[in-house]
Design an enzyme around this catalytic site. Structure first.
Site, mmCIF file in Angstrom:
data_model
loop_
_atom_site.group_PDB
_atom_site.id
_atom_site.type_symbol
_atom_site.label_atom_id
_atom_site.label_comp_id
_atom_site.label_asym_id
_atom_site.label_seq_id
_atom_site.Cartn_x
_atom_site.Cartn_y
_atom_site.Cartn_z
ATOM 1 N N ASP A 28 -35.442 -63.120 3.598
ATOM 2 C CA ASP A 28 -34.885 -62.924 4.929
ATOM 3 C C ASP A 28 -35.459 -61.607 5.449
ATOM 4 O O ASP A 28 -36.029 -60.823 4.676
ATOM 5 C CB ASP A 28 -33.354 -62.864 4.842
ATOM 6 C CG ASP A 28 -32.705 -62.573 6.177
ATOM 7 O OD1 ASP A 28 -33.046 -63.250 7.164
ATOM 8 O OD2 ASP A 28 -31.883 -61.649 6.235
ATOM 9 N N ASP A 30 -33.981 -59.456 8.671
ATOM 10 C CA ASP A 30 -33.007 -58.513 9.232
ATOM 11 C C ASP A 30 -31.969 -58.105 8.205
ATOM 12 O O ASP A 30 -31.299 -58.955 7.605
ATOM 13 C CB ASP A 30 -32.308 -59.140 10.445
ATOM 14 C CG ASP A 30 -33.246 -59.273 11.629
ATOM 15 O OD1 ASP A 30 -33.564 -58.249 12.239
ATOM 16 O OD2 ASP A 30 -33.677 -60.406 11.917
#
Length: 238
Positions: A28, A30
């Site tokens: 991922d 963020d």
């Protein structure tokens, strides 16, 4: 440094002996690779404060890692805002776009990904961000992100449903040419953990300490930072 096996015992996750052999890593972005979550928090609080509302972790946890419109709809519903999700997103986008280019790397992120790159481990970024937002967020880190073998953004045409659906991780695994059960996902959000589980992929979570940790209890391993990750626990080169 605490090893993955020792940490697993402390937090009550799986033991080292249960970790599968991993051939590729999916990240991922963020809150995991880039420190952008405070941008979202600050901007959202700025918007909702005009209506006398407070944006806290009980709400943010429901939104984290999910597609933008779904998150916006949750915010408007939970806080009973007198605006439409589209209105919130429009204002938020303008404010965020001013801040995204200043995003910094999370602790240990560059070191881990470059270490795996040098070891020849295939790596992909799987982010719910649009391609446009991804470009802004990585403004200061173009050389670093160019080292990944694949970048999959939330608006990729093969993604029918965003996290917590498994689509984005399955697309990323396919782009690397590695079976999902031979991949390892790194996440920080409950929706991302759920998406990895739905894809049949092992998942390590690095949650914000302010989050209710029960929301990510289904991860194989929980770490305080990427700096704590022990590749050898997963049959990855050190």
């Amino acid at each position: 440094m605490i090893s993955g096996s020792e940490l697993a015992a402390i937090v009550g996750t799986k033991s080292m002996t249960s970790f599968p052999k991993i051939k590729a890593i999916l990240y991922d972005m963020d809150g995991l690779l880039l420190d952008t979550e405070n941008f979202y928090t600050d901007v959202t609080q700025q918007i909702v404060s005009r209506y006398g509302k407070n944006f806290d972790w009980s709400i943010k946890s429901q939104m984290l890692g999910r597609p933008a419109f779904e998150s916006a709809r949750t915010l408007v519903r939970v806080l009973e805002l007198p605006i439409q999700p589209e209105d919130y997103l429009s204002e938020r986008e303008a404010l965020l776009n001013q801040r995204f280019p200043e995003a910094e790397a999370m602790p240990g992120a560059i070191e881990l990904t470059q270490r795996m790159k040098m070891a020849g481990v295939p790596q992909a970024v799987a982010t719910s961000s649009t391609k446009e937002a991804y470009t802004l967020k990585t403004t200061k880190h173009q050389k670093w992100f160019a080292e990944f073998d694949a970048i999959v953004t939330g608006d990729h045409p093969d993604i029918q449903n965003g996290k917590p659906a498994p689509d984005i991780f399955l697309v990323a695994a396919r782009k690397l040419g590695v079976a999902p059960n031979e991949c390892l996902v790194f996440e920080d959000a409950p929706a991302g953990v759920e998406a990895a589980r739905a894809a049949g992929i092992s998942v390590v979570v690095v949650p914000d300490p302010q989050m209710d940790q029960k929301l990510v209890k289904d991860a194989d391993l929980k770490l305080n930072s990427l700096q704590e990750f022990e590749p050898s626990d997963w049959s990855l080169p050190n």
